[in-house]
Design a protein around this motif. Structure first.
Motif, PDB file in Angstrom:
ATOM      1  N   VAL B 442       0.848  -1.188   0.000  1.00 45.10           N
ATOM      2  CA  VAL B 442       0.000   0.000   0.000  1.00 45.10           C
ATOM      3  C   VAL B 442       0.885   1.241   0.000  1.00 45.10           C
ATOM      4  O   VAL B 442       1.990   1.222   0.542  1.00 45.10           O
ATOM      5  CB  VAL B 442      -0.949   0.067   1.219  1.00 45.10           C
ATOM      6  N   VAL B 446      -4.525   5.940   0.718  1.00 43.70           N
ATOM      7  CA  VAL B 446      -5.383   4.801   0.380  1.00 43.70           C
ATOM      8  C   VAL B 446      -6.837   5.253   0.420  1.00 43.70           C
ATOM      9  O   VAL B 446      -7.243   5.964   1.331  1.00 43.70           O
ATOM     10  CB  VAL B 446      -5.169   3.633   1.376  1.00 43.70           C
ATOM     11  N   CYS B 458     -10.543  -3.217   5.892  1.00 49.99           N
ATOM     12  CA  CYS B 458      -9.554  -2.871   4.871  1.00 49.99           C
ATOM     13  C   CYS B 458      -8.857  -1.562   5.239  1.00 49.99           C
ATOM     14  O   CYS B 458      -7.625  -1.443   5.157  1.00 49.99           O
ATOM     15  CB  CYS B 458     -10.213  -2.727   3.495  1.00 49.99           C
ATOM     16  N   ALA B 462      -4.994  -1.120   6.213  1.00 49.28           N
ATOM     17  CA  ALA B 462      -4.131  -0.242   5.428  1.00 49.28           C
ATOM     18  C   ALA B 462      -3.327   0.677   6.358  1.00 49.28           C
ATOM     19  O   ALA B 462      -2.126   0.882   6.174  1.00 49.28           O
ATOM     20  CB  ALA B 462      -4.956   0.580   4.436  1.00 49.28           C
ATOM     21  N   ALA B 467      -0.053   3.012   5.640  1.00 54.36           N
ATOM     22  CA  ALA B 467      -0.652   4.122   4.885  1.00 54.36           C
ATOM     23  C   ALA B 467      -0.753   5.356   5.775  1.00 54.36           C
ATOM     24  O   ALA B 467      -1.036   5.254   6.971  1.00 54.36           O
ATOM     25  CB  ALA B 467      -2.034   3.718   4.397  1.00 54.36           C
ATOM     26  N   VAL B 470      -5.864   7.550   5.020  1.00 50.57           N
ATOM     27  CA  VAL B 470      -6.837   6.557   4.561  1.00 50.57           C
ATOM     28  C   VAL B 470      -8.225   7.192   4.560  1.00 50.57           C
ATOM     29  O   VAL B 470      -8.654   7.789   5.555  1.00 50.57           O
ATOM     30  CB  VAL B 470      -6.834   5.287   5.447  1.00 50.57           C
ATOM     31  N   THR B 548      -3.417   4.043  -3.782  1.00 49.94           N
ATOM     32  CA  THR B 548      -3.933   2.677  -3.635  1.00 49.94           C
ATOM     33  C   THR B 548      -5.456   2.785  -3.466  1.00 49.94           C
ATOM     34  O   THR B 548      -5.934   3.636  -2.718  1.00 49.94           O
ATOM     35  CB  THR B 548      -3.343   2.007  -2.367  1.00 49.94           C
TER      36      THR B 548
END
Lengths: 368, 707
Positions: B442, B446, B458, B462, B467, B470, B548
């Motif tokens: 990642v 994201v 998810c 992440a 990440a 997000v 991502t």
């Protein structure tokens, strides 16, 4: 289980306040009788007195309760009251009423006195001209000997559970050693018997403990129907209705009070059938008690805001009116319950014996 | 016990001497009307309906409070007794609303039923209707006392059965009434047990609409115990909560295990439908049932094993495809029923979504491993790394039955421009890779598409993979998201930004590299037959920068026609009894229903096991009593503090310490918190102990009586 002997001074008939009389005037005899009974049962003793009463020289365990009910000679009813509930009797096989882990047995001062002094001495409360006097008499004495019944209209013997007799029967009605009456109420010729029954039924309704349907609703119905006889709303068929329903209640009610509370009314209806008929059919009261200009409620047309609060409050739907229009009470429907007076925030519902000038047709607020 | 002989309506009856005349009559199919009497309450005698004639006794006697005696001759149809009954009925109806049709209790009212039986005398008694005051202020219960006929059952139930005494009689303006013994039910110490509602013969005291489901298909127990009903596996929730309250945690764990072989895993990750149904939702918030379960299950001492059934070997063989919660549950019970079970699992380890979907910070793998090993311990064979391409073929290889539980391990990819770019992932692939110890890379930014619990998984994963920013975005408004509130809160604590009410336009890219997701604001979202319907808000298009993108918009089974079963939109089609299109092949769990929950998969697998067992010649009975008997004390007493306690919150690691690893974040309850929370339970099951109300037609049907 240990036993608790409760001396109930709160189950007197309204017309026969014998318990406190005995406590105040024959305390040593009552206490001696109670002690005898307690010894026999091997029970502890509690004296149950009405709130606010005072018995000089009273010793031992005393409880004061703010309750009085004809059912308070029933152990379960006593337990209920001691626990802070309303009195309700329990009449059942093998039923043991418990309080404080003790089996409750109830005795009245009268019964205690009889244990000590025998059942030849009787106490009878005589009410005449609004005065009540308690007399000690011997079994076998007649009503006529106890009270001055000459010129009386009727005599209620036995209070709420008793019956009306005519003065001439006063000689034949005697105090018995057991199962006797303990009150005499003398009604004058100027007394209206229908009005008297209204008072009696109001008392019965208040005294009813409310447990049994026949007594609770029966007293409520009788109270209303007899009251209707004094305002012109009752029907000719109501006499038979009361007789028929009374017969069933006498058989079917739960406790002795319920079974007998109809008797003053039915005996009065029997003895004074004409007087009742006059009230219902001719809508007159010869004694001038009933059908008097009762208090009439009216809505002051100068003050009414036309808000509708009184319309909502009226259980008879006797108030006419629309938003913003002066409301008017239909006097034919009005029951004088007074609920509208309480509902009106403006305080514009007033009472009088004669109605002032009021709008005849729909009138806007402020336009009268 | 001694018996006595008596005659009722000419019928010779032998009755136990402790019985009342009413009980003796009813036991023998002779109906005597009665209203204030209730099987569980002390006799009262006030309604005057049960009066009968006894030979040699003046007047009538009250049959509910008169004991049977040798030689008694009773006539229940005596003319005087019937007159008394009719009058009582007449009088009660003078204060009770005469119009039945508008009453919520219409058709279930004992007063109406009795008055039909007793008949109306048509007397000209006065109507004395009670003023129409609706007191809806009470939580959970509705008091519409203008329907009250003062039988006093509620008052007696509250004091005799419960020891609470929140209701009492009082004369109000001269008229007897049932009133609250205080300014409010809470102040009166009411525990909201509903005993008063249960015994009320009329529509005076009722459950508020919405507290219980009004589904005529539900059994009385399911209707009255909403948590158990809400649980797909119908776990006896009040029972295990009571065990927790008593400190008997192994018994609580065993109670859960009676319906589900994963008590502790469920304690971590169950969707807790029970809590959504909890009656306390209508008071101050539901019980934290899942955390209670989790704590109890963590204290399991295995004592239930001595009570677990194991049937003799039947010689039948069953193949199970997929070792997720459904497959493992099915394997467990089929083995206990005596069948030889082999589970084929495509992935390296058993567990299904519990291992390859749900992140380890939500469900520690040692908990899962321990519960799976219990299943293996009874002889269920699990063959991992075994990809079965065709269920039909497997059946043809000689298994007596096959159970398909392959779940939904393929993510849905929305038809957006750029949806096949590198660094555009599907939820299932993304989460599975993490759990195969080979996470997909990642970037810093994201974006997760979707608003369910999987989308949260998810997004949080992440974050844990490094990440920096997000964003979660979904069609639904904040209050309509399918993710649970708690999960959303935790995600936000970890810095995840939730962008609600957006439709996805395109995944932007430069040179084949994802640069962002373009979305447009929407309003008026509805789900119609063709999918979501909404209005795009003009000038609300924005692009969230991203390197991502993860689709978390649903999953589907990873099978096709080759599997040999009829499919509909990728899912296995089953008919009643979890049967597939091929005889002897059964299916349940997500593969049939689409992605649901672990507990739903377990519940459906249990049903399928019963079917499979019957198909294989068994009786299909998998019920077992693993927990000890429990005597629930109905006398709960007053509790003025009831509404002053509030839902106990679990200990949760703070965001900073949890977002850098996959270690468990929600630490649940300790014994103290569990005990405290368990004592909040309203014990809805106590109400089931109360005898249901009966009608005269019930006695006739039941006893073959004379009516």
């Amino acid at each position: 289980m240990k036993k608790l002997l409760v001396v109930s001074c709160v189950c007197d008939d309204k017309f026969a306040p014998i318990s406190l009389y005995l406590m105040n005037n024959h305390l040593s005899d009552v206490v001696a009788g109670v002690n005898t009974k307690a010894k026999e049962l091997d029970a502890e003793i509690m004296y149950l007195l009405p709130e606010g009463s005072q018995v000089d020289g009273m010793e031992g365990y005393v409880r004061y309760v703010d309750a009085s009910s004809p059912t308070l000679n029933n152990p379960y009813a006593v337990v209920q009251v001691l626990s802070g509930n309303l009195p309700r009797p329990m009449i059942q096989d093998d039923f043991v009423a418990e309080y404080d882990n003790k089996e409750v047995v109830v005795i009245t001062p009268e019964e205690a006195y009889a244990i000590q002094c025998g059942s030849e001495d009787k106490f009878v409360a005589v009410t005449a001209d609004g005065e009540t006097e308690i007399k000690k008499v011997s079994a076998g004495t007649s009503v006529a000997e106890i009270a001055d019944v000459d010129g009386a209209k009727a005599i209620l013997v036995g209070g709420s559970k008793g019956k009306f007799i005519l003065p001439q029967d006063g000689e034949n009605t005697k105090v018995e050693a057991t199962e006797s009456f303990n009150s005499i109420v003398v009604y004058k010729t100027s007394d209206c018997m229908v009005d008297a029954c209204v008072q009696l039924m109001n008392q019965a309704y208040e005294a009813s403990c409310g447990k049994c349907v026949l007594c609770r609703e029966g007293t409520s119905q009788f109270k209303q129907i007899v009251t209707e006889m004094t305002t012109g709303k009752a029907k000719a068929t109501d006499i038979d209705l009361i007789k028929e329903v009374s017969e069933i209640i006498t058989v079917g009610a739960y406790c002795p009070f319920g079974q007998n509370m109809t008797k003053p009314l039915t005996s009065a209806m029997e003895l004074f059938a004409d007087e009742f008929a006059d009230h219902i059919k001719k809508k007159t009261c010869k004694c001038g008690k009933c059908y008097k200009a009762a208090t009439l409620y009216f809505i002051d047309p100068d003050e009414c805001q036309g808000c509708g609060d009184c319309i909502d409050a009226c259980p008879e739907e006797a108030i006419e009116g629309k938003d913003g229009f002066i409301h008017i009470i239909d006097q034919d429907l009005c029951e004088q319950c007074g609920k509208c007076v309480a509902a009106c925030d403006e305080g514009c519902i007033k009472s009088a014996t004669k109605l002032p000038k009021l709008p005849r047709k729909r009138t806007k607020v402020g336009k009268f | 016990m001694a018996t006595v002989n008596l005659t009722i309506d000419g019928k010779s009856i032998v009755a136990d001497e402790t019985k009342t005349v009413l009980e003796a009559a009813l036991d023998n199919g002779i109906y005597i009307p009665h209203l204030c009497h209730h099987d569980d309450l002390h006799p009262n005698g006030g309604c005057r309906l049960c009066v009968v004639k006894q030979d040699g006794v003046d007047g009538v006697i009250t049959s509910c409070s008169t004991k049977v005696k040798e030689g008694m001759v009773i006539n229940t149809k005596d003319e005087t007794a019937e007159k008394v009954r009719k009058l009582s009925c007449d009088l009660m109806f003078k204060t009770h609303p005469s119009e039945c049709v508008g009453c919520p209790k219409y058709g279930k009212c004992q007063l109406a039923s009795i008055s039909q039986y007793v008949g109306d005398s048509g007397r000209d008694l006065r109507q004395q209707k009670l003023p129409l005051i609706e007191n809806e202020e009470n939580p959970l219960m509705l008091h519409e006392m203008y329907r009250c006929i003062l039988c006093g059952r509620c008052v007696r139930a509250c004091s005799e059965l419960r020891g609470v005494g929140a209701l009492k009689f009082e004369k109000v303006d001269g008229r007897m009434k049932v009133v609250i013994n205080g300014n409010s039910l809470e102040e009166a110490g009411c525990q909201f047990c509903g005993a008063c509602v249960e015994v009320c013969p009329t529509g005076s005291i009722r459950d508020k609409v919405g507290v219980f489901k009004d589904d005529p298909g539900l059994s009385r127990e399911m209707k009255l115990v909403p948590c158990s009903e809400g649980c797909p596996a119908h776990i006896n929730v009040p029972k295990y909560i009571r065990f927790i309250k008593e400190g008997n945690f192994p018994a609580a764990a065993a109670t859960v295990r009676e319906k589900a072989p994963f008590p502790e895993s469920l304690g971590y990750i169950c969707v807790h439908s029970c809590e959504l149904q909890c009656k306390r939702n209508h008071l101050d918030g539901p019980l934290s049932i899942r955390n209670l379960k989790r704590f109890a299950a963590s204290q399991d001492d295995g004592s239930w094993k001595a009570k677990a059934f194991q049937k003799d070997a039947t010689g039948k063989t069953v193949a199970i495809i997929g070792a997720g919660p459904a497959g493992l549950t099915a394997g467990y019970y089929l083995k206990k029923l005596g069948h030889e079970v082999t589970i084929f699992e495509k992935l390296p380890k058993a567990g299904g979504q519990m291992r390859y979907g749900i992140p380890s910070y939500r469900l520690p793998r040692e908990v899962l491993d321990r519960e799976i090993s219990e299943i293996e311990a009874i002889g269920v064979e699990i063959k991992c790394n075994s990809d079965i391409k065709s269920a039909a073929q497997l059946k043809a290889e000689g298994y007596d039955a096959v159970f398909v539980s392959v779940g939904t391990h393929a993510g849905n990819r929305l038809p957006l421009p750029g949806n096949d770019l590198e660094n555009v992932y599907l939820n299932a692939d993304f989460l599975r890779a993490i759990n195969l110890d080979n996470p997909l890379p990642v970037g810093e930014n994201v974006v997760v598409l979707g608003g369910g619990n999987v989308a949260i998984d998810c997004a949080q994963s992440a974050v844990r993979l490094g990440a920096k920013h997000v964003v979660m975005t979904c069609l639904e408004a904040p209050d309509k998201m399918t993710a649970s509130d708690e999960e959303v809160t935790w995600a936000k604590e970890e810095g995840i930004i939730v962008e609600n009410s957006r439709t996805f336009d395109a995944i932007e890219s430069v040179d084949g590299k994802v640069t962002g997701l373009t979305v447009t604001g929407i309003e008026g979202l509805k789900f119609g037959p063709k999918g979501p319907e909404f209005t795009r808000i003009p000038d609300s298009t924005v692009t969230f920068p991203a390197d991502t993108v993860i689709f978390a918009v649903g999953q589907h089974p990873d099978i096709d026609e080759e599997f040999g079963l009829e499919l509909n939109r990728g899912r296995v089609v089953t008919t009643e009894g979890h049967k597939t299109s091929v005889a002897g092949i059964y299916a349940a769990g997500d593969v049939v229903t689409g992605t649901r929950s672990v507990i739903a998969a377990i519940a459906e697998a249990r049903e399928a096991v019963c079917e499979i067992d019957r198909y294989l010649g068994g009786d299909g009975n998998i019920e077992e009593n693993l927990a000890p008997e429990q005597l629930a004390n109905p006398c709960i007493g007053k509790n003025e503090e009831l509404t002053k306690t509030h839902r106990t919150e679990p200990s949760v690691n703070d965001a900073d310490s949890r977002k850098c690893n996959f270690e468990p974040m929600d630490l649940g309850f300790d014994g103290c918190k569990a005990g405290c929370e368990a004592s909040r339970c309203l014990q809805c099951d106590l109400r089931v102990q109360i005898s249901p109300q009966k009608f005269w037609s019930d006695y006739a049907a039941e006893e073959g009586g004379q009516q």
